[in-house]
Design an enzyme around this catalytic site. Structure first.
Site, short mmCIF file in Angstrom:
data_model
loop_
_atom_site.label_atom_id
_atom_site.label_comp_id
_atom_site.label_asym_id
_atom_site.label_seq_id
_atom_site.Cartn_x
_atom_site.Cartn_y
_atom_site.Cartn_z
CB SER A 35 21.56 2.79 -79.22
OG SER A 35 21.89 1.76 -80.13
NE ARG B 279 24.49 -5.39 -86.98
CZ ARG B 279 24.75 -5.04 -85.73
NH1 ARG B 279 23.80 -4.79 -84.88
NH2 ARG B 279 25.99 -4.93 -85.32
CB THR C 114 21.21 -3.14 -78.26
OG1 THR C 114 21.70 -2.04 -79.02
CG2 THR C 114 21.21 -4.37 -79.15
CB THR D 158 24.39 -1.84 -76.43
OG1 THR D 158 24.03 -1.98 -77.78
CG2 THR D 158 24.10 -3.13 -75.70
CB THR E 6 28.77 -1.53 -75.42
OG1 THR E 6 28.04 -0.54 -76.15
CG2 THR E 6 30.03 -0.89 -74.86
N GLY E 7 29.33 -1.69 -78.50
CA GLY E 7 30.10 -1.25 -79.65
C GLY E 7 29.70 -2.00 -80.91
C1 SD4 Z 1 25.27 -4.05 -81.94
N1 SD4 Z 1 26.67 -4.07 -80.00
O1 SD4 Z 1 24.14 -4.21 -82.34
C2 SD4 Z 1 25.46 -3.51 -80.55
C3 SD4 Z 1 25.45 -2.02 -80.60
C4 SD4 Z 1 26.00 -1.40 -79.39
O2 SD4 Z 1 26.45 0.29 -78.06
O3 SD4 Z 1 26.60 -1.96 -78.55
N2 SD4 Z 1 25.85 -0.19 -79.16
O4 SD4 Z 1 26.26 -4.27 -82.63
#
Ligand code: SD4
Length: 331
Positions: free
Chosen positions: A89, A219, A209, A191, A242-243
């Site tokens: 990722s 997006r 990321t 990320t 993250t997330g």
């Molecule tokens: C996102 N926050 O593009 C990032 C993805 C991510 O761990 O954090 N992955 O929404």
């Protein structure tokens, strides 16, 4: 708060002859500081998201230990994950969007409050370094898409195919059902967000990321948004996220955490509060993961996530370890 370091009291220092010696040179003081015996016993340090943060921290620490800047440390640190095809990722080897394009988001911020960011950048392996150049060479903060690519090429970056065979196979498999469904803690939550404090006590942060796997084409997530995916204020500290970026953007998580710390919260309290902001406002929060890391100027760390399973890598006091974060949802 994590305080794994032994605290050397003034009297201990005095007994070592350090407090009383007028001949203590600046150089020696810096070294002592580096080894944790200075004014701030917990720095330098580097902390980053997820298991692949361990290797990234190591690269960052190599810079910090040579008295390099936190800015260089975070840039060089996250480049390790960007170049690693096993990290699915971030950068090269990242999962593509639903149309098979690897599109990258990144941002970086220094001790002076300067920042740079790229969004929806394709075919460049190190978006973090492009983000740094946006900060250093342009009057802007953020470049996106074709413009970001053009800027990267003008500055000597080369175009590469970032979709590895393994990522392509995963995508082909995903296409059978074509269901967009971020899975908590699994491959699409990798990320890398990194925060560092250098030998001089200065804070910097970076975040990079390929975003959520199989997202819609175009997006952009939280990671390149200053104040959402990452924020630093050298008077206070810094935070990274993250997330699922949509939840982070709706609450401007990293900025919120830094402001909470400015108003007296510890990094841990601030991270919890920022997660609570999401769980209070978003009905379906249980289905998603968001994790935060924060540091303050004293080198205290805080972390918190919605769901179990978020871990972070902390390199401090000569040790680099993976630590499990606290979380909101207790089943
Ligand atoms: C996102 N926050 O593009 C990032 C993805 C991510 O761990 O954090 N992955 O929404």
């Amino acid at each position: 708060m994590i305080n794994r370091r032994r605290f050397l009291s003034g009297s201990a220092l005095a007994s070592m002859g350090l407090l009383l010696s007028p001949s203590l040179k600046a150089e020696t003081l810096r070294k002592l500081h580096f080894h944790g015996i200075g004014n701030n016993e917990q720095t330098p340090l580097v902390v980053s998201t997820w298991q692949h943060g361990l290797a990234a921290n190591y690269a960052a620490w190599e810079i910090l230990k040579k008295e390099g800047s936190s800015l260089d440390a975070v840039e060089q640190g996250v480049r390790i994950s960007e170049a690693d095809p096993k990290v699915s990722s971030v950068g090269y080897g990242g999962n593509p969007d639903r149309d098979g394009n690897v599109t990258l988001d990144a941002c970086i911020m220094n001790k002076d409050g300067d920042c740079g960011s790229v969004a929806f950048l394709q075919n460049i392996k190190h978006p973090i370094s492009v983000a740094r150049l946006v900060m250093e060479k342009t009057p802007h903060v953020m470049l996106s898409g074709k413009g970001a690519l053009q800027f990267a090429i003008e500055n000597g970056f080369t175009k590469e195919d970032l979709l590895t065979e393994k990522a392509r196979v995963r995508w082909e498999k995903w296409k059978i059902k074509s269901k967009y469904e971020p899975v908590i803690n699994i491959e699409n939550h990798d990320t890398i967000g990194m925060l560092a404090i250098d030998n001089y006590g200065d804070v910097a942060g970076a975040c990079t990321t390929s975003g959520l796997a199989y997202k819609m084409h175009g997006r952009v997530g939280d990671s390149p948004i200053i104040g959402a995916g990452m924020y630093v204020d050298n008077e206070v500290g810094g935070a990274v996220a993250t997330g699922v970026g949509e939840l982070v953007m709706k609450t401007l998580g990293a900025f919120l955490i830094v402001e909470l710390m400015r108003n007296g919260k510890t990094p841990q309290q601030a991270c919890k509060e920022a997660i609570k902001r999401i769980t209070d406002k978003q009905k379906d929060y249980k289905k998603f993961q968001v994790g935060y890391i924060a540091i303050n100027k004293s080198g205290e760390i805080g972390t918190f996530s919605i769901n179990k399973g978020f871990d972070y890598a902390l390199y401090q006091d000569g040790e680099n370890e993976l630590i499990e974060s606290g979380y909101f949802l207790k089943f």
